[in-house]
Design a protein around this motif. Structure first.
Motif, PDB file in Angstrom:
ATOM      1  N   THR A  39      76.937  48.602 104.486  1.00  0.00           N
ATOM      2  CA  THR A  39      77.310  48.393 105.882  1.00  0.00           C
ATOM      3  C   THR A  39      76.528  49.365 106.746  1.00  0.00           C
ATOM      4  OG1 THR A  39      79.532  47.787 105.159  1.00  0.00           O
ATOM      5  CG2 THR A  39      79.240  48.248 107.485  1.00  0.00           C
ATOM      6  N   PRO A  40      75.505  48.889 107.466  1.00  0.00           N
ATOM      7  CA  PRO A  40      74.657  49.812 108.230  1.00  0.00           C
ATOM      8  C   PRO A  40      75.365  50.365 109.457  1.00  0.00           C
ATOM      9  CG  PRO A  40      73.979  47.544 108.608  1.00  0.00           C
ATOM     10  CD  PRO A  40      75.035  47.497 107.547  1.00  0.00           C
ATOM     11  N   LEU A  41      74.989  51.584 109.814  1.00  0.00           N
ATOM     12  CA  LEU A  41      75.514  52.211 111.015  1.00  0.00           C
ATOM     13  C   LEU A  41      74.906  51.570 112.246  1.00  0.00           C
ATOM     14  CD1 LEU A  41      75.270  55.960 109.930  1.00  0.00           C
ATOM     15  CD2 LEU A  41      77.231  54.427 109.737  1.00  0.00           C
ATOM     16  N   SER A  42      75.696  51.462 113.286  1.00  0.00           N
ATOM     17  CA  SER A  42      75.218  50.864 114.534  1.00  0.00           C
ATOM     18  C   SER A  42      74.602  51.918 115.442  1.00  0.00           C
ATOM     19  CB  SER A  42      76.372  50.176 115.259  1.00  0.00           C
ATOM     20  OG  SER A  42      75.917  49.583 116.463  1.00  0.00           O
ATOM     21  N   GLY A  43      73.615  51.495 116.217  1.00  0.00           N
ATOM     22  CA  GLY A  43      72.991  52.398 117.176  1.00  0.00           C
ATOM     23  C   GLY A  43      73.660  52.401 118.531  1.00  0.00           C
ATOM     24  N   ASN A  44      74.652  51.512 118.714  1.00  0.00           N
ATOM     25  CA  ASN A  44      75.384  51.500 119.982  1.00  0.00           C
ATOM     26  C   ASN A  44      76.737  50.821 119.774  1.00  0.00           C
ATOM     27  OD1 ASN A  44      74.742  48.785 119.804  1.00  0.00           O
ATOM     28  ND2 ASN A  44      73.532  48.709 121.676  1.00  0.00           N
ATOM     29  N   VAL A  45      77.497  50.698 120.843  1.00  0.00           N
ATOM     30  CA  VAL A  45      78.778  49.995 120.812  1.00  0.00           C
ATOM     31  C   VAL A  45      78.791  48.967 121.943  1.00  0.00           C
ATOM     32  CG1 VAL A  45      80.099  51.860 119.758  1.00  0.00           C
ATOM     33  CG2 VAL A  45      79.885  51.780 122.242  1.00  0.00           C
ATOM     34  N   THR A  46      79.685  48.004 121.823  1.00  0.00           N
ATOM     35  CA  THR A  46      79.784  46.968 122.845  1.00  0.00           C
ATOM     36  C   THR A  46      80.893  47.239 123.852  1.00  0.00           C
ATOM     37  OG1 THR A  46      81.223  45.666 121.394  1.00  0.00           O
ATOM     38  CG2 THR A  46      78.862  45.210 121.298  1.00  0.00           C
TER      39      THR A  46
END
Length: 621
Positions: free
Chosen positions: A336-343
């Motif tokens: 599960t890759p880490l996200s570079g931002n949030v929504t």
């Protein structure tokens, strides 16, 4: 320029993430390692305001746009948001490059397995796998596609088709702007490519791309969903409205109607193509197009790509990258890759961070937790006057004392896309393109619901209540920004938009100063309009694309989130239009920028360029 390179994870106990179900929480506190680099005021002069990085939080859920197997089939390269990851067959990260400030659109591995290339719409980079060293970085003019040739060059498609020599950095023009195709797909062994034009698909050799080996016409309505090659590179399958096979030395072969563009394909050998419909898989012959054998149950979470060692890798916008057995489709490993931002993100009135992708959760030093009653599909968080509002596609509510309370269900086509508040946070307007709803905090009811037709607009792009809640400022589909009186329906000019400009976002202070963000073909700007005026007293150009704006609680400072800019955050003094502080370069653009209730902290819903992170909290000093 060499970019940050992280070795295999975990490295030390401090690098381990506290893994939770679908979400990671990490508060890093004051990051002394960044030192003065993130004490960010105005360069070269004493700044009235400085921004100091205070905490970073990380969530999972990156969007994976592409993967590429190594020739031996035991490792793969993954494009996760703006990061490039090297995974082994157990789903473990062997190396990562935090190398871009935009989403990575394509990755490739050289046929000898020695090099990795990745690109965004603006840049391409090439690294040596053995030590992670960056060998080349070049600017691009749009486009998404790349691939290695059999001789080790990198084919790049932007406005033209070029070949990049990874040793010298020189580029060789293959097809100019008038001749270049719309899309490029290259086989893993680098010998063949598929060029997609407006009216045809061509199979070519990478040594002579201008000479098609075989061509098949495309209908104007056909859109290419996926292209995959056989292991020997001599055959390609194009998934489109009418999917087909093109093979060197043979006529194109159409596949049955069941093979539609809403599924996915993988080629495990040189004889058959496997078609996945989400629940099952069916093989088809590459020479005849006929079904081979019976359907087999197979549930995949994304797009499959075949590699050696009888493995598939499944990727997409879902939480996980999965490595599967190509015969049984059993999951052998997942990552599960880490996200570079949030929504979605913001501060609770008490100062805690609330953020996430799809689901907003409260962060603290011990991790993340849910807010009682908060819907999982919250799209927007907005705070003004100490009141924190939340909205999803169907309802609007308020978060108070750590709990969410729904205020209203939104009428169909009258909100759910955007939410804006008046300066006191006592009125909210929820908008969709088809209409809007005005909600009163005092009554907990919708005071006005209007369609775009009632507003005499083609559609509603943005709306914000005036400080007294008696009127709305509206951005229509085209034309000027207007003021709409809720009691009478009267419309008047609020801001005269110059020819060539397009207004996108709004903010309004308690004193009535209107903020309008503008874009055109050359730059993005911020217009500041005093009460009673329809013209800007100051227009501020910014060095990037404006993603979001937010006024401080006292209405004196405007925070601006930028993408693809050396400074991803700007603070602008509303009275003068002067930039008073600049924040860090961000790893991705983000629609999330929010002030704490006391105005002493700023939340940015993206990581800092070159470092892991999805949310950053900046102290405003």
């Amino acid at each position: 320029m060499n970019h940050p390179l992280l070795p295999a994870l975990p490295v030390t106990s401090s690098s381990r993430h506290n893994r939770r179900s679908g979400l990671l929480g990490r508060a890093q506190g004051n990051l002394a390692v960044l030192g003065a680099a993130l004490l960010l005021g105005l360069a070269g002069q004493a700044a009235a305001v400085t921004l100091v990085q205070s905490a970073t939080y990380t969530v999972t859920g990156a969007s994976v746009k592409d993967v590429a197997w190594f020739p031996e089939g035991k490792r793969a390269v993954v494009a996760a948001d703006s990061t490039v990851l090297l995974l082994d067959s157990q789903g473990k990260v062997q190396r990562q490059w935090l190398a871009f400030d935009r989403p990575v659109t394509d990755v490739a591995v050289s046929p000898d397995g020695l090099y990795v290339a990745a690109r965004t719409r603006a840049q391409v980079a090439v690294w040596r796998v053995s030590d992670g060293r960056e060998l080349q970085r070049k600017s691009l003019k749009g486009g998404r596609d790349l691939g290695f040739t059999g001789t080790g060059e990198v084919l790049l498609l932007d406005t033209a088709l070029n070949a990049l020599n990874i040793q010298t950095g020189r580029q060789r023009l293959i097809l100019d702007q008038e001749q270049a195709p719309a899309e490029l797909y290259v086989s893993a062994n680098g010998t063949r490519a598929v060029l997609i034009w407006e009216a045809s698909a061509q199979l070519v050799t990478t040594a002579a791309p201008s000479k098609p080996l075989v061509e098949r016409e495309l209908d104007e309505s056909e859109s290419v969903r996926q292209v995959e090659f056989s292991p020997d590179g001599k055959t390609a399958v194009i998934l489109t409205d009418v999917s087909f096979v093109i093979t060197e030395g043979a006529d194109p072969v159409e596949l049955p109607e069941d093979v539609d563009k809403y599924g996915a394909i993988a080629l495990l050998d040189n004889e058959n193509v496997s078609y996945f419909d989400g629940e099952s898989v069916q093989k088809y012959s590459l020479t005849s197009g006929e079904a081979v054998g019976e359907k087999v149950s197979a549930e995949l979470g994304g797009t499959p790509r075949a590699g050696g060692q009888n493995l598939l890798i499944s990727f997409g916008d879902s939480e996980k990258v999965q490595i599967l057995d190509a015969e049984t489709f059993a999951v052998k490993a997942s990552f599960t890759p880490l996200s570079g931002n949030v929504t979605v993100g913001g501060f609770l009135p008490t100062g805690q961070v609330l953020a996430g992708i799809g689901e907003a959760r409260e962060f603290g030093v011990t991790g993340a937790k849910t807010v009682p009653n908060l819907p999982k599909a919250v799209r927007i968080l907005k705070m003004a006057g100490g009141n924190l509002w939340a909205s999803n596609a169907e309802s609007v509510g308020i978060i108070k004392n750590g709990r969410y309370t729904k205020l209203v269900d939104l009428p169909e086509d009258r909100g759910g896309r955007a939410l804006e508040l008046n300066a006191a946070g006592t009125f909210a307007v929820a908008t969709s393109y088809e209409g809007l709803s005005v909600v009163s905090l005092a009554t907990g009811k919708i005071t006005k619901a209007l369609s775009a037709e009632q507003l005499k607009m083609e559609d509603v792009h943005e709306a914000i209540p005036t400080p007294d809640g008696k009127a709305l400022i509206l951005i229509p589909h085209t034309g000027d920004v207007v003021r709409y009186e809720l009691s009478t329906g009267k419309q008047t000019l609020a801001y005269a938009v110059a020819k060539g400009d397009e207004p996108l976002r709004l903010a309004m202070s308690a004193g009535g100063t209107l903020v309008v963000t503008l874009t055109n073909d050359t730059e993005d700007r911020i217009a500041l309009i005093k009460p009673g005026s329809t013209k800007a007293f100051k227009t501020v150009p910014v060095p990037g694309y404006i993603e979001a704006v937010a006024l401080s609680p006292d209405g004196k400072t405007l925070a601006v989130s930028l993408s693809s800019a050396p400074q991803g955050v700007l603070l602008i003094d509303v009275a003068t239009g002067n930039i008073v502080a600049r924040g860090p370069h961000l790893a991705l653009g983000t629609p999330v920028v929010a002030w704490s209730a006391n105005g002493k902290q700023l939340l940015i819903g993206a990581g800092v360029y070159g470092r892991e992170g999805s949310v950053n909290v900046l102290d405003v000093r």
